[in-house]
Each structure stands twice: as structure tokens, then as C-alpha cells.
Scaffold this motif. Sequence first.
Motif, PDB file in Angstrom:
ATOM      1  N   ASP A 398       4.545  -3.430   7.667  1.00  0.00           N
ATOM      2  CA  ASP A 398       3.829  -2.205   7.311  1.00  0.00           C
ATOM      3  C   ASP A 398       3.132  -2.342   5.963  1.00  0.00           C
ATOM      4  O   ASP A 398       2.023  -1.834   5.767  1.00  0.00           O
ATOM      5  CB  ASP A 398       4.799  -1.023   7.270  1.00  0.00           C
ATOM      6  CG  ASP A 398       4.843  -0.268   8.588  1.00  0.00           C
ATOM      7  OD1 ASP A 398       3.791  -0.150   9.234  1.00  0.00           O
ATOM      8  OD2 ASP A 398       5.931   0.201   8.971  1.00  0.00           O
ATOM      9  N   ARG A 399       3.787  -3.013   5.036  1.00  0.00           N
ATOM     10  CA  ARG A 399       3.269  -3.091   3.671  1.00  0.00           C
ATOM     11  C   ARG A 399       2.210  -4.173   3.484  1.00  0.00           C
ATOM     12  O   ARG A 399       1.606  -4.270   2.420  1.00  0.00           O
ATOM     13  CB  ARG A 399       4.423  -3.322   2.699  1.00  0.00           C
ATOM     14  CG  ARG A 399       5.216  -2.059   2.431  1.00  0.00           C
ATOM     15  CD  ARG A 399       6.554  -2.311   1.790  1.00  0.00           C
ATOM     16  NE  ARG A 399       6.506  -3.268   0.708  1.00  0.00           N
ATOM     17  CZ  ARG A 399       7.576  -3.663   0.033  1.00  0.00           C
ATOM     18  NH1 ARG A 399       8.766  -3.171   0.347  1.00  0.00           N
ATOM     19  NH2 ARG A 399       7.481  -4.535  -0.940  1.00  0.00           N
ATOM     20  N   LEU A 400       1.944  -4.979   4.516  1.00  0.00           N
ATOM     21  CA  LEU A 400       0.895  -5.986   4.395  1.00  0.00           C
ATOM     22  C   LEU A 400      -0.488  -5.350   4.294  1.00  0.00           C
ATOM     23  O   LEU A 400      -1.382  -5.892   3.662  1.00  0.00           O
ATOM     24  CB  LEU A 400       0.925  -6.934   5.606  1.00  0.00           C
ATOM     25  CG  LEU A 400       2.051  -7.965   5.661  1.00  0.00           C
ATOM     26  CD1 LEU A 400       1.976  -8.736   6.964  1.00  0.00           C
ATOM     27  CD2 LEU A 400       1.974  -8.916   4.474  1.00  0.00           C
ATOM     28  N   GLY A 401      -0.656  -4.201   4.957  1.00  0.00           N
ATOM     29  CA  GLY A 401      -1.959  -3.553   4.979  1.00  0.00           C
ATOM     30  C   GLY A 401      -2.872  -4.075   6.071  1.00  0.00           C
ATOM     31  O   GLY A 401      -4.037  -3.684   6.129  1.00  0.00           O
ATOM     32  N   VAL A 426       2.136  -4.553  17.082  1.00  0.00           N
ATOM     33  CA  VAL A 426       1.291  -4.117  15.962  1.00  0.00           C
ATOM     34  C   VAL A 426      -0.065  -3.680  16.486  1.00  0.00           C
ATOM     35  O   VAL A 426      -0.527  -4.125  17.535  1.00  0.00           O
ATOM     36  CB  VAL A 426       1.115  -5.241  14.912  1.00  0.00           C
ATOM     37  CG1 VAL A 426       2.448  -5.675  14.359  1.00  0.00           C
ATOM     38  CG2 VAL A 426       0.376  -6.434  15.515  1.00  0.00           C
ATOM     39  N   LYS A 427      -0.682  -2.790  15.756  1.00  0.00           N
ATOM     40  CA  LYS A 427      -2.064  -2.385  16.019  1.00  0.00           C
ATOM     41  C   LYS A 427      -2.874  -2.736  14.789  1.00  0.00           C
ATOM     42  O   LYS A 427      -2.685  -2.147  13.727  1.00  0.00           O
ATOM     43  CB  LYS A 427      -2.150  -0.888  16.319  1.00  0.00           C
ATOM     44  CG  LYS A 427      -3.558  -0.426  16.644  1.00  0.00           C
ATOM     45  CD  LYS A 427      -3.592   1.066  16.960  1.00  0.00           C
ATOM     46  CE  LYS A 427      -5.014   1.527  17.277  1.00  0.00           C
ATOM     47  NZ  LYS A 427      -5.061   2.996  17.549  1.00  0.00           N
ATOM     48  N   ASN A 582       6.991   2.651   1.917  1.00  0.00           N
ATOM     49  CA  ASN A 582       7.174   2.387   3.340  1.00  0.00           C
ATOM     50  C   ASN A 582       5.877   1.989   4.025  1.00  0.00           C
ATOM     51  O   ASN A 582       5.890   1.488   5.142  1.00  0.00           O
ATOM     52  CB  ASN A 582       7.740   3.625   4.045  1.00  0.00           C
ATOM     53  CG  ASN A 582       6.752   4.784   4.070  1.00  0.00           C
ATOM     54  OD1 ASN A 582       6.114   5.079   3.057  1.00  0.00           O
ATOM     55  ND2 ASN A 582       6.613   5.433   5.210  1.00  0.00           N
ATOM     56  N   ASN A 583       4.725   2.221   3.363  1.00  0.00           N
ATOM     57  CA  ASN A 583       3.448   1.907   3.989  1.00  0.00           C
ATOM     58  C   ASN A 583       2.436   1.565   2.901  1.00  0.00           C
ATOM     59  O   ASN A 583       2.479   2.130   1.808  1.00  0.00           O
ATOM     60  CB  ASN A 583       2.958   3.087   4.841  1.00  0.00           C
ATOM     61  CG  ASN A 583       1.756   2.737   5.693  1.00  0.00           C
ATOM     62  OD1 ASN A 583       0.633   2.763   5.232  1.00  0.00           O
ATOM     63  ND2 ASN A 583       2.012   2.393   6.946  1.00  0.00           N
ATOM     64  N   TYR A 584       1.503   0.679   3.250  1.00  0.00           N
ATOM     65  CA  TYR A 584       0.518   0.231   2.263  1.00  0.00           C
ATOM     66  C   TYR A 584      -0.520   1.310   1.986  1.00  0.00           C
ATOM     67  O   TYR A 584      -0.859   1.590   0.838  1.00  0.00           O
ATOM     68  CB  TYR A 584      -0.166  -1.034   2.788  1.00  0.00           C
ATOM     69  CG  TYR A 584      -1.187  -1.636   1.846  1.00  0.00           C
ATOM     70  CD1 TYR A 584      -0.794  -2.434   0.791  1.00  0.00           C
ATOM     71  CD2 TYR A 584      -2.541  -1.406   2.031  1.00  0.00           C
ATOM     72  CE1 TYR A 584      -1.725  -2.996  -0.075  1.00  0.00           C
ATOM     73  CE2 TYR A 584      -3.482  -1.957   1.177  1.00  0.00           C
ATOM     74  CZ  TYR A 584      -3.068  -2.751   0.135  1.00  0.00           C
ATOM     75  OH  TYR A 584      -3.995  -3.296  -0.714  1.00  0.00           O
ATOM     76  N   PHE A 585      -1.072   1.934   3.056  1.00  0.00           N
ATOM     77  CA  PHE A 585      -2.166   2.885   2.887  1.00  0.00           C
ATOM     78  C   PHE A 585      -1.689   4.314   2.686  1.00  0.00           C
ATOM     79  O   PHE A 585      -2.211   5.041   1.842  1.00  0.00           O
ATOM     80  CB  PHE A 585      -3.096   2.841   4.106  1.00  0.00           C
ATOM     81  CG  PHE A 585      -3.921   1.596   4.180  1.00  0.00           C
ATOM     82  CD1 PHE A 585      -4.846   1.286   3.197  1.00  0.00           C
ATOM     83  CD2 PHE A 585      -3.784   0.723   5.243  1.00  0.00           C
ATOM     84  CE1 PHE A 585      -5.607   0.136   3.255  1.00  0.00           C
ATOM     85  CE2 PHE A 585      -4.542  -0.430   5.319  1.00  0.00           C
ATOM     86  CZ  PHE A 585      -5.455  -0.718   4.332  1.00  0.00           C
ATOM     87  N   THR A 586      -0.715   4.740   3.476  1.00  0.00           N
ATOM     88  CA  THR A 586      -0.306   6.147   3.443  1.00  0.00           C
ATOM     89  C   THR A 586       1.203   6.252   3.226  1.00  0.00           C
ATOM     90  O   THR A 586       1.934   6.665   4.125  1.00  0.00           O
ATOM     91  CB  THR A 586      -0.696   6.850   4.749  1.00  0.00           C
ATOM     92  OG1 THR A 586      -0.140   6.118   5.860  1.00  0.00           O
ATOM     93  CG2 THR A 586      -2.198   6.929   4.887  1.00  0.00           C
TER      94      THR A 586
END
Length: 823
Positions: A398-401, A426-427, A582-586
Motif C-alpha cells: 500500500d505504501r509503495l504508491g 493489486v490494482k 497505512n496508505n501512500y496517497f490517502t
Amino acid sequence: MTRPMSRRLLTLALASALSLPVWAQAAFTPFTVSDIRIDGLQRIGAGTVFTYLPVERGDTLDQGKAAEAVRALYKTGFFEDISIDHQGSILVIKVIERPAINKLTLTGNKDLKTEDLIKGLKEIGLAEGETYNPLNLDRVTQELTRQYNNRGKYNVSISPSVEHLDRNRVNLTITIKEGKAAKIRHINLIGNDRYPEEDITKDWESHTSNWMSWYKKDDQYSREKLSGDIEKLNSWYLDRGFVDFSLDSTQVAISGDKKDMFITAGMTEGEAYNFAAISVSGDTILPKPEIETLVSFIRPGNVFSRGLLELATNSVTARLANIGYAFAKVNPVPTIDRDKRTVAIDFQVQPGPRVNVRRIVFKGNSRTADPVLRREMRQFEGSWYSQAAIDRGKVRLDRLGYFETVDVDTQPVPGSDDQVDVTYTVKETTSGSISAGVGYSQLSGINLSLQLSENNFLGTGNRVSMALTKSNYQKRYDFSYMNPYFTDDGLSLGYNLWWREFDYSNYNVAQYSTNSGAFQVFMGLPLSESDSVQVMFGIDSNQILAFEGSTPPPMVDYIKAVGQNTFHSWRTQLSWGRDTRNNYFTPVVGSTQNLSAEIALPGSTVEYFKLQYDVAKYWPLSQALVLKTGLNLGYGDSYGKNYSRNLCFTAPLPPIPPTTDNPNPTQPPAPPPPSNPCLTTSTDYIKTVTATGLPFFENFYAGGIASSGKVRGFTDNTLGPAYVSGFGYRQPLGGSVLVAGSVEAIFPKLFDSPAARVSAFLDFGNVYNGYKNFSASELRASAGIALLWRSPMGPLSISYALPLRKKDGDQIERLQFNFGGQL
């Protein structure tokens, strides 16, 4: 009477027999099929029909075989009509094909996404290119009506229409008129003697209309939401010791116009119970005292709580799952003493077999190479199953972006009770851009750029960026490369190379410009799952172009004290970072911290250091609200020798006073400076200039949306120390001390798209000339709202802020935006 009636029946029977289809008459006379001919085919190939036909050449066709053939072909769904005939020994099958769906159109759907509906329709055979079956259309109408009713929309109208085209094709259009969801007008709880209704329903998703309903939409009735709320009602009492609580009835009434809903729930509370003895039994695998420690927070005498039981159960199963027992079960068996109103709990542990991970599979990564994903895994193939390691792998992906979504699933291996396969689906999303375009911001004006930026270059996970940028304050040429896994241990290696021509006078900063270039090498090393350190070493050259009369004197004096306007540096930077988002973007939970120390090493033109600490934390208050707090601190100073220089000036001759005979005397010109002015006449004077502290071209700036000290509502870079000329023109100088922070309320559910978010913020900050000049009373503050959107053309940020704490001379800019920059 009997004889005429029998004659009539015989006549009817003969007429019926004569009217039977040819295949039925022929079926009474079986024949051997020498060949098969199919008439009426348009789209469907004869070979496809033969695949389903239970009759072959050489078979004997009788009545039963003929009926079986007709049923088999009808089951395919390809045909509207089928008849069987024969010409001699040749079997003739006449068919009328059902039309093909040429185009499928959905209109009017807002609550249900079109892509989700198209996917669901395809699963039941309604898709472009498929055979049209009217029964499927009826099923869709009923299912859509049910789904909208479950969302409280009882006035929904589903209108399918069929347009027949040439070549046996049809266009299907499904028109949806959703209507408005029925509003909850009243919620009535009956039997709640111990607790007020507002306390019980506080955490419900279903509410009557309130001031936040426009955002939460909690006053819209939904069957799913109500089911969840009824479960919350049950949990409310079980978490407070009411073991005998029962929900006696739930009634939902709708008004005649289907716009208002009325909810009534009847209950029996019963009596409150306490915990009695707590014990552990079964095959605990681990030492029994260790398992007992995991459930020790439940103490005899405490109020009974089902939530505590679930927490204890999950603690034990998670502990066993982390050592390979993926299917461990813990059953809390209660023993209820209604006389004493106590509940004794025995946690019965059933570990099941110890499980080994046979294979880890990745799906959906069409661009990203498997090794890039696999190196983020903490669960390894062939090792014991660990739920914590599997979950950690999901977080790291998740954190790769690189991905919009990451899902993980564990499936038992068929035929084995001690092996599982783990699948990460993954999407992929855009991880970079190649663009030639125009950006605009209030600070930089028109921004022309040619940029290639890719965080997942060719699917390798390497980061490459090349950019040519031109705006009204800078020309910039950049190249950077970073391999996050230069070694298998996670050592990263990267390079930066750039040249910049920067005109600060167009950047809301003092009037001077620079021509600078640098080459840097940096390496990073992970210390743990969330911590890493990075070291950078580089060389750079910075030419300062200052101008007497326009550049502020403190900056001119600094250059004169050094004795040159080109500054060479050997620079190193050591930084530590922690990222638990928990997430790169949001992100909605976790934090980021960065601490860096940058030093211009001995041998540089000027020797100085800069320290900076930046922290941001996300606090999930609910699904609809996330609180973000942030703080940015910076400090810089010189070390080693300071520059000091005496500058000699010749004072101008005093003016000739006017007289009656000479009202406008000619003023004598100032004499040229002598070769050694400090040793000549008394009209000469000495000015001492020094170069101490953090160089002015390395100062921190605050204010606006783009500076290091972001305080929205104030013009970019304008806060802090400034030089004011005799004409009142103010030139910001920046400062060696930075203090800035923010508190931001993020509303992640306001938009369905993860690419956009809205927030309300409170910013504060300023810069100071040295820590001794720091004063909290000088901090500026503002509040406002902001929109951040990762648009297809580039990131866009817009904010509107009102200064809450300002002083005379501050430059205010309420509406600020930046297009083509960073979020």
C-alpha cells in the motif's frame, strides 16, 4: 348419448393428430439419420449447434430423441424457436436465432456505479456481443429494484427498452430514475429503562435529520444500515453485562408517499451480570500461563462484556496465527449463574494443524514486475504461516504508491490440511507521468515544463525523474535516479544532478538572483519496518547576483564580507525517517517523522549547518473524519570562522548653501576615492561588515501554500524578518529559525474518488532571525478550507483562508492555488 360423444372425441383426436408438427408425426416412424442440416443460422456457427445437439449421423431418431434434441438446443439460450423435420433420412433442424446485443446503455444511475452495474450484468449474460434473452432483462429489473429499495429508495423506476436493428441485433437501454431516499422521521425504542435513547443510538448509522445529515446522509434509510444498527443495539447491552437482553420486535413503517420512514424497536433489558472465574483449556500449544496472560485483562468481578470476550479471543487466535496455526479457534464457553448474576468463562483452545505457506501469488500487476512486490513480503514461501507477516506485506505494498488497492486472500491447498496459498491482488495506478505542459500558480505565474517522472520505472521499482522547467522566477534542469533496493538488504542508492537559475525578486523574496549547480549521491538504509536513515554527500556551486540600491544592504554586506559572490560547498546530510502510514496517497492512520542535519563541510566557502524536524500524525476519529496534526521546526547557524571586513568610504562634500546673489548654486561633485582612502582626509569613514550565522540564501521562509513554513492565507514567503526601503517597499529576508504547524480535519468520505479530498485547517507559523528572537506572540495563524485533487493533468491544490492572527504590514492572500506542483 354415449355413441355420439365417442364419435366427437374420435374426430377431435384425428384433427389434433393431423395438426401436429411434421417432426412429431415423423417421430412415430423412427429413421436412421444419414445427415444433419441446420437452417436459419446467421451468427452462430453450425459447429456450435452440433456441440450441443445430442444426435449424430447414424443415430436412430425417434420421438424421445427428437424431444431431447429440442430441449438441448433451447437450453443454450441462442434460439427463439426450433423445429425438427426430415427429408428422407436427412434430419432438418430449423431455428430462429435470438438477436445479439449490439450496445448496452445505462442512464440515470448515481447511487450505483456504472462499472459495477456493467460487471454484474455481464455475469448474468447481459453484455455487448452476448445473446439477448428477455428473461435476463426481467431479472435485472427485479434485482435493481431490490438493491435500490435496500438503500431506502422506494420510488425508483427501472425502465428497460429494446431497439431492434438490422442483422438480428438489438440495442438495450436501461433507464434508471433513482428518486430520493426515504428519510428517517422517527426512531422509537421501547423497553430501554436504564439508558436514554440518545445514548444508545449515538453510534448508529441511522439517525433522524440533523445539522450534519447533508454530509453523513445518516437520515437516509437503508436496510443494511439498520441491520448493523440493530446489531449495535444488541452489543450495547451485552457489553454492559445484560446477558439476558432480548430484542423482541423491529418494525419499519413507510409513509404513503414512500418518502418517510418510522423505526420502532421493542426490547427486554434483563439484569446486569459480572464475570466470575476465567480459565483456559484445550491444546494451547504455547505454555498455558502465556495464553492465560493474553486473557488476563478480564478479571472476576468486572462487568460482563461481549466486546472483552471478542478481544481476548482475537488476542489468542492472533498469537497462534503468528506461529503457523492459521485456523486456530478459541471458543469462550460461558457458565451462567442467574442466582448470583455471574458468568464464568472457559476459553477452549482448538489450534488445528500448523500451516505452511506453499506459494505466494500476485495478481493484477500487469506493469510491475513480480520481484518488486515479492521483496516487500515479510511472509516467505515454505515457512510457517504468520498472519502478522502477511498483513505487514499488504501495508508495505500500500505504501509503495504504485497501487490503488491491495487485497490479500488466503486459500487452503486442495487435498492438504496443513498448506495454504496467499494471493495478493493489486490494482495498479499511475505512478508517474510524462508531460509537456503549462502550469500556473499565484507564486510562480506561468510554468512551462517538460518532465518525465516515474516512481516505478519500467516496472522495476526504481525512481527516475528528468525535468526542464521555466517560469518567471526560475530556469531549472534536473535529473535524479534512485534504486530503493540496490542490495537485497534494502540499501538504496541514488543520484541528483541539477542546474538552476533563480530570480528571488519574483518569488516574494528580496531582490537578488542565483545561478547554482550541484551533484549529489545519497544512500538509504532501513533500520526497521518503519524506520530508515539516509546519508547524502554532494558538491555545489552557488553564484549570488546582488545589486547595490535594490538588494537589501544586509545581503550586500554579507557578500562583501566574504569577499566573493560565488559560494562553493562540500555538503553532507544525515536524515532519519519514520513512516507508519497505512496508505501512500490517502492515509487515515499512522504518522511520518523526518529529522535531518545538513552540514556545509570544512573547506566550503562558508561553513554552516541546518537542522529540520517535520512530523505529521493522522488520527482516525470516524470513517467520515480524520484529524491530521503537523509540526515543522527548523534551525540553522554557522560554525567555524566568521568573515569580517572593513570597508572604507569617502563622505560627499557638504552642499553650498543658497544666497541672494546665487539662489541655485552648483553643487560640487564628490571627489574620487583616493588610492588608500582610509589614510587620507577626515572626510573618510570606515564601515565594518560581517558574515555570520546561516547564509541568507539558505534561510527558511514562511507563509502561503508553497513555502517550507506553510501558513495559508498569507502571501507566499512573506512572513518574518524583512528589509523596508525608504519608499516603504518591503523585501522578505527569511530567517534561521522556523516554527510552523497545522491542525487539519480531513473528510475522506465527501468524495467517492480517492484522488480528491476536502479538509478544514488551522495553520500557524513564522520565521525568526536567530533563536533569541523567537517570540510566540509573533506567530501568525489562519483558518480555512482546502481541496486537494490529483487531476489527470496534474495535482491541483486550492485553499481559502482567513488570517486569525496578523499584524500591520502582513501581506494577505485568502484564495491560493497551485496547479502542476506537489500535493
